[in-house]
Design a protein around this motif. Structure first.
Motif, PDB file in Angstrom:
ATOM      1  N   GLY A   1       2.449   4.915  -7.581  1.00 56.05           N
ATOM      2  CA  GLY A   1       1.276   4.975  -8.442  1.00 56.05           C
ATOM      3  C   GLY A   1       0.973   3.675  -9.166  1.00 56.05           C
TER       4      GLY A   1
ATOM      5  N   LYS B   1       1.450  -1.003  -8.774  1.00 55.53           N
ATOM      6  CA  LYS B   1       1.785  -2.127  -7.893  1.00 55.53           C
ATOM      7  C   LYS B   1       3.215  -2.579  -8.158  1.00 55.53           C
ATOM      8  CE  LYS B   1      -2.635  -4.213  -6.621  1.00 55.53           C
ATOM      9  NZ  LYS B   1      -3.433  -5.451  -6.605  1.00 55.53           N
TER      10      LYS B   1
ATOM     11  N   GLU C   1       0.834  -1.208   0.000  1.00 58.20           N
ATOM     12  CA  GLU C   1       0.000   0.000   0.000  1.00 58.20           C
ATOM     13  C   GLU C   1       0.868   1.256   0.000  1.00 58.20           C
ATOM     14  OE1 GLU C   1      -3.225   2.235   2.931  1.00 58.20           O
ATOM     15  OE2 GLU C   1      -2.902   0.071   3.119  1.00 58.20           O
ATOM     16  N   LYS C   2       1.913   1.263   0.828  1.00 61.15           N
ATOM     17  CA  LYS C   2       2.805   2.428   0.885  1.00 61.15           C
ATOM     18  C   LYS C   2       3.543   2.636  -0.431  1.00 61.15           C
ATOM     19  CE  LYS C   2       3.642   2.180   5.886  1.00 61.15           C
ATOM     20  NZ  LYS C   2       4.658   2.015   6.940  1.00 61.15           N
TER      21      LYS C   2
ATOM     22  N   GLU D   1       2.657   1.550  -3.442  1.00 62.01           N
ATOM     23  CA  GLU D   1       1.724   1.922  -4.507  1.00 62.01           C
ATOM     24  C   GLU D   1       1.309   3.377  -4.384  1.00 62.01           C
ATOM     25  OE1 GLU D   1      -2.464   0.321  -6.521  1.00 62.01           O
ATOM     26  OE2 GLU D   1      -1.491  -0.802  -4.900  1.00 62.01           O
ATOM     27  N   ARG D   2       1.155   3.836  -3.137  1.00 62.98           N
ATOM     28  CA  ARG D   2       0.809   5.243  -2.915  1.00 62.98           C
ATOM     29  C   ARG D   2       1.921   6.163  -3.412  1.00 62.98           C
ATOM     30  NH1 ARG D   2      -1.016   4.707   2.027  1.00 62.98           N
ATOM     31  NH2 ARG D   2       0.921   5.258   3.094  1.00 62.98           N
ATOM     32  N   ALA D   3       3.170   5.730  -3.242  1.00 67.48           N
ATOM     33  CA  ALA D   3       4.315   6.556  -3.650  1.00 67.48           C
ATOM     34  C   ALA D   3       4.558   6.488  -5.159  1.00 67.48           C
ATOM     35  CB  ALA D   3       5.572   6.105  -2.902  1.00 67.48           C
TER      36      ALA D   3
END
Length: 227
Positions: free
Chosen positions: A211, A213, A204-205, A207-209
């Protein structure tokens, strides 16, 4: 820092840790824990979940906003989902009450050893190149325990960092949950749920950074990061 609203547990852990040479900060509620960690250097947190003012889950979340200090959660809750929830909030390990103080001490030493290994700076600049793993815009600096994506810092727990470093250091290689547990936790009796919780949080972290997977699942086999 030992955080628990039960003075007997705090005293028990205090005795074992001080006898082993550690300096212990005893704390009896969540608000005090957050105050202490914002004003003192803390190398590891032993954190009870069930507390009257702010529970351990919320304390862990608040600590994780700007601190990568290793955290071991203590709880009387024995369900797998309770353990997974604790790990998802950012804890590095989870022990069920009643616990063996010697096992707690052993787990604490393992976490500290691994955390200090990644954060130590030995002053040998010639070795720094070998301790930096880069995949496209992702850079992992083992010496400084830093992960950046396009120069933006990503805050990870000690265990999340270890998992990411393992996968990124061998791009394309698939590691099973059992492999990851054995290599990162360095303990017998692998727990797939523990690994899955950390992978989920880490993914999750990342992917958040980034954009997308970055950590891929190979169904029925394990996890990998491609070059």
């Amino acid at each position: 820092m030992v955080v628990d609203d039960d003075p007997e547990i705090v005293n028990l852990v205090h005795i074992y840790l001080t006898n082993d040479g550690y300096n212990v900060i005893p704390v009896y509620n969540g608000n005090e824990a957050l105050s202490v960690i914002s004003h003192h250097r803390v190398d590891l947190v032993i954190l009870d979940i069930m507390m009257p003012d702010i529970d351990g889950m919320e304390v862990c979340r608040k600590i994780r906003k700007d601190n990568v200090v290793p955290i071991i959660m203590l709880s009387a809750k024995t369900e797998d989902m309770d353990k997974i929830q604790g790990l998802m909030t950012g804890a590095d390990d989870y022990m069920i009450k009643p616990f063996n103080p010697m096992e707690l001490l052993a787990r604490m030493k393992s976490l500290l050893r691994r955390f200090h290994l990644f954060t130590q700076q030995d002053g040998d600049n010639s070795s720094h190149k070998d301790d930096v793993v880069q995949i496209n815009d992702l850079k992992i600096n083992k010496d400084y325990h830093e992960v950046t994506y396009r120069d933006s810092l990503i805050d990870l727990t000690a265990k999340e960092f270890d998992i990411l470093y393992l996968l990124a250091n061998h791009p394309g290689k698939v590691y099973s949950a059992e492999d990851i547990f054995n290599l990162v936790w360095n303990e017998p009796n692998p727990s797939n749920n523990t690994v899955m919780a950390h992978i989920s949080n880490l993914r999750e972290k990342m992917e958040r950074a980034a954009g997308y997977k970055m950590i891929k699942t190979v169904w029925g086999v394990g996890y990998k990061i491609d070059q």
